[in-house]
Design a protein around this motif. Sequence first.
Motif, PDB file in Angstrom:
ATOM      1  N   UNK A 124       0.766  -1.186  -0.103  1.00 16.46           N
ATOM      2  CA  UNK A 124      -0.079  -0.087  -0.094  1.00 16.46           C
ATOM      3  C   UNK A 124       0.773   1.135  -0.025  1.00 16.46           C
ATOM      4  N   UNK A 125       0.398   2.152  -0.695  1.00 19.08           N
ATOM      5  CA  UNK A 125       1.269   3.568  -0.749  1.00 19.08           C
ATOM      6  C   UNK A 125       1.098   4.080   0.639  1.00 19.08           C
ATOM      7  N   UNK A 126       2.372   4.532   1.015  1.00 15.03           N
ATOM      8  CA  UNK A 126       2.311   5.209   2.475  1.00 15.03           C
ATOM      9  C   UNK A 126       2.705   4.458   3.447  1.00 15.03           C
ATOM     10  N   UNK A 127       2.884   3.077   3.325  1.00 12.47           N
ATOM     11  CA  UNK A 127       3.034   2.162   4.231  1.00 12.47           C
ATOM     12  C   UNK A 127       4.494   2.107   4.999  1.00 12.47           C
ATOM     13  N   UNK A 128       4.922   2.269   5.914  1.00 13.17           N
ATOM     14  CA  UNK A 128       6.250   2.442   6.407  1.00 13.17           C
ATOM     15  C   UNK A 128       6.978   0.951   6.287  1.00 13.17           C
ATOM     16  N   UNK A 129       8.179   1.009   6.322  1.00 12.08           N
ATOM     17  CA  UNK A 129       9.176   0.081   6.081  1.00 12.08           C
ATOM     18  C   UNK A 129       8.920  -1.064   7.236  1.00 12.08           C
ATOM     19  N   UNK A 141      -7.973   8.535   1.666  1.00  6.41           N
ATOM     20  CA  UNK A 141      -7.576   8.055   0.371  1.00  6.41           C
ATOM     21  C   UNK A 141      -7.947   9.180  -0.594  1.00  6.41           C
ATOM     22  N   UNK A 142      -9.080   9.714  -0.493  1.00  3.46           N
ATOM     23  CA  UNK A 142      -9.655  10.764  -1.487  1.00  3.46           C
ATOM     24  C   UNK A 142      -9.089  11.978  -1.194  1.00  3.46           C
ATOM     25  N   UNK A 143      -8.428  12.331  -0.010  1.00  6.21           N
ATOM     26  CA  UNK A 143      -7.892  13.679   0.046  1.00  6.21           C
ATOM     27  C   UNK A 143      -6.368  13.536  -0.377  1.00  6.21           C
ATOM     28  N   UNK A 144      -5.713  12.286  -0.139  1.00  7.25           N
ATOM     29  CA  UNK A 144      -4.498  11.814  -0.658  1.00  7.25           C
ATOM     30  C   UNK A 144      -4.398  12.075  -2.118  1.00  7.25           C
ATOM     31  N   UNK A 145      -5.383  11.811  -2.885  1.00 13.23           N
ATOM     32  CA  UNK A 145      -5.483  11.590  -4.349  1.00 13.23           C
ATOM     33  C   UNK A 145      -5.785  13.198  -5.115  1.00 13.23           C
ATOM     34  N   UNK A 146      -6.456  13.731  -4.326  1.00 15.97           N
ATOM     35  CA  UNK A 146      -6.709  15.391  -4.476  1.00 15.97           C
ATOM     36  C   UNK A 146      -5.304  16.026  -4.357  1.00 15.97           C
TER      37      UNK A 146
END
Length: 159
Positions: A47-52, A152-157
């Motif tokens: 997933x995008x943004x998932x830490x290592x 997710x919507x805010x990140x896409x915006x």
Amino acid sequence: MADSIHNLEQSILEWKKGRLSNGRLLSLPEHLAIQMVGMKVDETNRPAGLDNFMWKIIEGVQLDALPGVEQLAKKFEVSALEIAFYRQLWGPADDEVLPGVVYRRVLVSRRNSVPEPIIQDFRKEVNHWRVQLQSVRSGIEGDVPDGLAMQSTEESAKN
């Protein structure tokens, strides 16, 4: 039992928002990580943004979710039982993590000489919660809490 029902209802309300019992609001990647632990994955599933740190947990426990659930519980500072219940609400219907968590808890309880009636009450309580979660889950639309979907919507915006 009334207190338990209140706790269950409150917990479900919070989990439906993507919030754990300690008040932590999960991020969308964290929510997805809880669902993905134990799945066969590769970097394309990340997933995008998932830490290592969390990604290493997911990669390290492919096909055996229980150790990953326990590690995530430590990271989020809640019980493995709570993460298992959260997965019951949001994850696949055939998730086997909850029985594994209960089994381990029973083993530890017996090792610590907890009386059998208390262990049986615990099992009944877990089963009650599981049944309730199954009924609530049928009324949930989507696969993520509304607030996390908004993330997710805010990140896409922004992108």
